[in-house]
Design a protein around this motif. Structure first.
Motif, PDB file in Angstrom:
ATOM      1  N   LEU A   1      -6.762 -14.096   4.898  1.00 26.65           N
ATOM      2  CA  LEU A   1      -6.145 -12.930   4.324  1.00 26.65           C
ATOM      3  C   LEU A   1      -6.808 -11.744   4.411  1.00 26.65           C
ATOM      4  O   LEU A   1      -6.550 -10.631   4.726  1.00 26.65           O
ATOM      5  N   ASN A   2      -8.250 -11.669   4.304  1.00 28.34           N
ATOM      6  CA  ASN A   2      -9.371 -10.925   4.149  1.00 28.34           C
ATOM      7  C   ASN A   2      -9.305 -10.138   5.555  1.00 28.34           C
ATOM      8  O   ASN A   2     -10.009  -9.228   5.861  1.00 28.34           O
ATOM      9  N   SER A   3      -8.768 -10.879   6.543  1.00 29.22           N
ATOM     10  CA  SER A   3      -8.969 -10.279   7.895  1.00 29.22           C
ATOM     11  C   SER A   3      -7.720  -9.542   8.410  1.00 29.22           C
ATOM     12  O   SER A   3      -7.750  -8.775   9.363  1.00 29.22           O
ATOM     13  N   PHE A   4      -6.672  -9.317   7.306  1.00 32.98           N
ATOM     14  CA  PHE A   4      -5.776  -8.456   7.921  1.00 32.98           C
ATOM     15  C   PHE A   4      -6.023  -6.935   7.563  1.00 32.98           C
ATOM     16  O   PHE A   4      -6.990  -6.853   6.643  1.00 32.98           O
ATOM     17  N   PRO A   5      -5.409  -6.111   7.916  1.00 36.03           N
ATOM     18  CA  PRO A   5      -5.795  -4.678   7.835  1.00 36.03           C
ATOM     19  C   PRO A   5      -5.426  -4.269   6.328  1.00 36.03           C
ATOM     20  O   PRO A   5      -4.425  -4.622   5.737  1.00 36.03           O
ATOM     21  N   GLN A   6      -6.215  -3.343   5.838  1.00 36.58           N
ATOM     22  CA  GLN A   6      -6.272  -2.811   4.537  1.00 36.58           C
ATOM     23  C   GLN A   6      -4.905  -2.288   4.135  1.00 36.58           C
ATOM     24  O   GLN A   6      -4.324  -2.379   2.961  1.00 36.58           O
ATOM     25  N   ASP A   7      -4.255  -1.484   5.070  1.00 42.00           N
ATOM     26  CA  ASP A   7      -2.807  -1.028   4.939  1.00 42.00           C
ATOM     27  C   ASP A   7      -1.826  -1.980   4.538  1.00 42.00           C
ATOM     28  O   ASP A   7      -1.142  -1.920   3.657  1.00 42.00           O
ATOM     29  N   PHE A   8      -1.998  -3.035   5.023  1.00 44.41           N
ATOM     30  CA  PHE A   8      -0.864  -3.967   4.982  1.00 44.41           C
ATOM     31  C   PHE A   8      -1.253  -4.757   3.905  1.00 44.41           C
ATOM     32  O   PHE A   8      -0.314  -5.152   2.973  1.00 44.41           O
ATOM     33  N   ALA A   9      -2.666  -4.966   3.504  1.00 41.86           N
ATOM     34  CA  ALA A   9      -2.815  -5.902   2.237  1.00 41.86           C
ATOM     35  C   ALA A   9      -2.616  -5.056   1.197  1.00 41.86           C
ATOM     36  O   ALA A   9      -2.002  -5.545  -0.001  1.00 41.86           O
ATOM     37  N   ALA A  10      -2.723  -3.807   0.995  1.00 50.10           N
ATOM     38  CA  ALA A  10      -2.354  -2.847  -0.080  1.00 50.10           C
ATOM     39  C   ALA A  10      -1.040  -2.771  -0.332  1.00 50.10           C
ATOM     40  O   ALA A  10      -0.504  -2.785  -1.664  1.00 50.10           O
ATOM     41  N   GLY A  11      -0.044  -2.800   0.578  1.00 50.77           N
ATOM     42  CA  GLY A  11       1.421  -2.883   0.536  1.00 50.77           C
ATOM     43  C   GLY A  11       1.859  -1.462   0.216  1.00 50.77           C
ATOM     44  O   GLY A  11       1.314  -0.622  -0.446  1.00 50.77           O
ATOM     45  N   ALA A  12       3.354  -1.834   0.331  1.00 50.15           N
ATOM     46  CA  ALA A  12       4.195  -0.408   0.171  1.00 50.15           C
ATOM     47  C   ALA A  12       4.255   0.310  -1.120  1.00 50.15           C
ATOM     48  O   ALA A  12       4.151   1.363  -1.508  1.00 50.15           O
ATOM     49  N   PHE A  13       4.133  -0.641  -2.119  1.00 50.70           N
ATOM     50  CA  PHE A  13       3.995  -0.529  -3.335  1.00 50.70           C
ATOM     51  C   PHE A  13       3.053   0.406  -3.923  1.00 50.70           C
ATOM     52  O   PHE A  13       2.896   1.337  -4.687  1.00 50.70           O
ATOM     53  N   SER A  14       1.782   0.185  -3.300  1.00 47.50           N
ATOM     54  CA  SER A  14       0.516   0.872  -3.487  1.00 47.50           C
ATOM     55  C   SER A  14       0.288   2.181  -2.572  1.00 47.50           C
ATOM     56  O   SER A  14      -0.615   3.060  -3.203  1.00 47.50           O
ATOM     57  N   ARG A  15       1.250   2.338  -1.806  1.00 44.15           N
ATOM     58  CA  ARG A  15       0.752   3.500  -0.850  1.00 44.15           C
ATOM     59  C   ARG A  15       2.058   4.399  -0.623  1.00 44.15           C
ATOM     60  O   ARG A  15       1.950   5.017   0.331  1.00 44.15           O
ATOM     61  N   CYS A  16       2.722   4.559  -1.811  1.00 44.56           N
ATOM     62  CA  CYS A  16       3.604   5.537  -1.726  1.00 44.56           C
ATOM     63  C   CYS A  16       3.198   6.842  -1.261  1.00 44.56           C
ATOM     64  O   CYS A  16       3.911   7.483  -0.483  1.00 44.56           O
ATOM     65  N   ALA A  17       2.047   7.182  -1.792  1.00 42.18           N
ATOM     66  CA  ALA A  17       1.748   8.549  -1.579  1.00 42.18           C
ATOM     67  C   ALA A  17       1.369   8.927  -0.282  1.00 42.18           C
ATOM     68  O   ALA A  17       1.687   9.957   0.402  1.00 42.18           O
ATOM     69  N   GLU A  18       0.695   7.873   0.497  1.00 42.42           N
ATOM     70  CA  GLU A  18       0.761   8.088   2.007  1.00 42.42           C
ATOM     71  C   GLU A  18       1.793   8.306   2.834  1.00 42.42           C
ATOM     72  O   GLU A  18       1.526   8.743   4.025  1.00 42.42           O
ATOM     73  N   VAL A  19       2.888   8.007   2.501  1.00 43.44           N
ATOM     74  CA  VAL A  19       4.281   8.202   3.318  1.00 43.44           C
ATOM     75  C   VAL A  19       5.168   9.130   2.569  1.00 43.44           C
ATOM     76  O   VAL A  19       6.219   9.464   3.220  1.00 43.44           O
ATOM     77  N   GLY A  20       4.705  10.047   1.570  1.00 41.40           N
ATOM     78  CA  GLY A  20       5.579  10.784   0.926  1.00 41.40           C
ATOM     79  C   GLY A  20       6.586  10.348  -0.021  1.00 41.40           C
ATOM     80  O   GLY A  20       7.510  11.098  -0.443  1.00 41.40           O
ATOM     81  N   ASP A  21       6.405   8.936  -0.385  1.00 38.16           N
ATOM     82  CA  ASP A  21       7.257   8.518  -1.175  1.00 38.16           C
ATOM     83  C   ASP A  21       6.830   8.995  -2.846  1.00 38.16           C
ATOM     84  O   ASP A  21       6.140   8.041  -3.546  1.00 38.16           O
ATOM     85  N   ILE A  22       7.189  10.215  -2.996  1.00 44.20           N
ATOM     86  CA  ILE A  22       6.723  10.576  -4.491  1.00 44.20           C
ATOM     87  C   ILE A  22       8.212  10.994  -4.998  1.00 44.20           C
ATOM     88  O   ILE A  22       9.356  11.158  -4.300  1.00 44.20           O
ATOM     89  N   GLY A  23       8.141  11.473  -6.371  1.00 40.89           N
ATOM     90  CA  GLY A  23       9.409  12.143  -6.885  1.00 40.89           C
ATOM     91  C   GLY A  23      10.380  11.050  -6.993  1.00 40.89           C
ATOM     92  O   GLY A  23      10.098  10.017  -7.270  1.00 40.89           O
ATOM     93  N   PRO A  24      11.457  11.410  -6.649  1.00 41.89           N
ATOM     94  CA  PRO A  24      12.812  10.236  -6.975  1.00 41.89           C
ATOM     95  C   PRO A  24      12.426   9.314  -5.784  1.00 41.89           C
ATOM     96  O   PRO A  24      13.152   8.048  -5.921  1.00 41.89           O
ATOM     97  N   CYS A  25      11.609   9.380  -4.616  1.00 39.26           N
ATOM     98  CA  CYS A  25      11.279   8.409  -3.386  1.00 39.26           C
ATOM     99  C   CYS A  25      10.202   7.413  -4.211  1.00 39.26           C
ATOM    100  O   CYS A  25      10.053   6.460  -3.197  1.00 39.26           O
TER     101      CYS A  25
END
Length: 458
Positions: A75-99
């Motif tokens: 599990l630790n060998s997978f990249p951090q972006d995948f490990a963090a998950g979409a739920f934690s990386r909303c701001a990185e892709v513009g999922d803010i406000g209503p999104c």
């Protein structure tokens, strides 16, 4: 040479089927869940002699891999972006406000998703029959619980809810499969979409998660549930001539970069029916700033034919001048199918949810999907001439604050102000598509000791 029989077929080919169902699952009994993996008819990338009635693919979140007893070292060998998950990386892709994740539906607004089983079928009857069998195998046995199931159906005319035909522009991957819609862009190396091969970056290959039999020939997939506001889109087009002096269908073409029937503005800026007519295989044969252009009219550096800020030009700028490195380094494979019934303009306030189940595949979530969303869709300095704007379709500006600029030859650009929000993210998930070998590896894992089970909080 890519072993196509070891690659999940969804990565390298579009199945071209009319129906889908995405099963969002959670592990209930790890040992039983692993056993089910060996009984699923997972579709590989090998060439078909005859198109099957259905196809099945399978993807896991990092929490799902942990719940299936994949070791902490792996599990630790997978990249951090995948490990963090979409739920934690909303701001990185513009999922803010209503999104933002706090507003997501379908059980995705909180952690807990472990796997997605993707069923594609040629007819509703086949989908229903296979849905019953999959539920018997996965849920009725007690191995998995069902978070939700997302059905999708191709709309009449093979269009999305805003009325556009789609799916023409996909990378040609160096893997031995033919692209039905080839373009003039460089052939993508296999390592741009599969782990274990040279990538799109010179002398660099993305690390393969360990062990090799789990990571090699796998890829990453982002699920996006994108709700479309058809009433707002229709209102924009119906009012465009009176408010902005541009006919509605022309504005629709300028927003997307293609006419609704798929004809690119770069080839035919004045009509969706050029003479001679374009064959379907020619709908992707164009560039915005071609180096071999014979006529200056086909050099669209300023965006007079196709606006620089048009959705498909932002999503795939081809040879356009853009901020950062070349556009070919950040391409993704796009799969998707509409959900919800066809929109009826006579019932604009029907309250029915409709949109797109989008699947975005690449070897790096960070360098492909997240880069595209943050820099190209939501970046205000994507390219010269569009400062302060976001993508007209997927851009996440506050309601009414975005603008869309349409350059015009020898005159002042037309600015569409107070552009409405057209698409809202209703859920997202970062997943891993293992190879066929990788699926067998997971299926045959021994149970971990209690002290070896990693905690899962994201």
């Amino acid at each position: 040479m890519v072993p196509l029989d070891d690659v999940q077929g969804l990565i390298l080919r579009s199945y071209g089927m009319d129906c889908a169902a995405l099963f969002l699952l959670r592990v209930q009994d790890p040992a039983a869940a692993r056993r089910t993996l060996g009984s699923l008819p997972v579709t590989a990338g090998t060439l078909w002699q005859e198109k099957p009635a259905f196809c099945v693919n399978l993807a896991f979140t990092i929490q799902g891999l942990a719940a299936l007893d994949v070791s902490p070292a792996s599990l630790n060998s997978f990249p951090q972006d995948f490990a963090a998950g979409a739920f934690s990386r909303c701001a990185e892709v513009g999922d803010i406000g209503p999104c933002s994740a706090e507003n997501w539906d379908y059980g995705l607004g909180q952690p807990g998703l472990h796997a997605i089983v993707l069923l594609f079928a040629q007819s509703p009857d086949v989908r229903d029959a296979q849905t019953t069998l999959l539920r018997q195998t996965l849920v009725s046995s007690g191995a998995w619980s069902e978070v939700t199931t997302l059905p999708g159906d191709v709309l009449p005319g093979s269009v999305a809810h805003f009325g556009y035909r789609d799916g023409f522009s996909q990378p040609t991957v160096d893997c031995g499969l033919e692209n039905p819609f080839p373009d003039k862009q460089p052939v993508a190396p296999a390592g741009e979409f599969l782990l274990g091969y040279p990538s799109q970056f010179d002398q660099f290959s993305y690390p393969v998660p360990v062990p090799d039999e789990l990571g090699r020939n796998g890829s990453f997939m982002v699920l996006r549930i994108l709700e479309q506001d058809c009433a707002a889109f229709d209102a924009l087009l119906n009012q465009s001539e009176q408010r902005y002096g541009i006919e509605g269908e022309l504005l629709a073409a300028k927003i997307m970069g293609r006419w609704r029937n798929g004809t690119p503005l770069s080839i035919s800026p004045g009509s969706d029916s050029p003479i001679p007519p374009l064959a379907t295989s020619d709908l992707n044969q164009y560039d915005y700033v071609p180096s071999d252009a014979i006529l200056d009219a086909f050099n669209d550096r300023r965006g007079v034919r196709c606006p620089i800020g048009a959705h498909m030009r932002r999503a795939n700028p081809r040879s356009s001048t853009i901020a950062g490195d070349g556009g070919s380094r950040h391409r993704i494979v796009r799969r998707g199918i509409p959900y919800g019934p066809l929109y009826d303009p006579s019932k604009p306030n029907d309250g029915i949810k409709r949109g797109l189940l989008g699947l975005f595949i690449g070897v790096s979530i960070k360098d492909q999907f997240e880069f595209l969303m943050s820099e190209w869709m939501n970046g205000s300095t994507f390219a010269p001439g569009i400062y302060g704007t976001t993508d007209p379709i997927l851009g996440n500006s506050a309601e009414g604050e975005n603008t869309f600029v349409i350059p015009r030859d020898n005159s002042t650009p037309l600015v569409i102000s107070h552009f409405p929000r057209l698409v809202t993210t209703r859920g997202s998930a970062y997943t891993f598509l293992p190879s066929i070998t990788g699926l067998r590896f997971i299926a045959n894992l021994p149970p971990s000791l209690p002290s070896d089970t990693p905690s899962s909080t994201s």
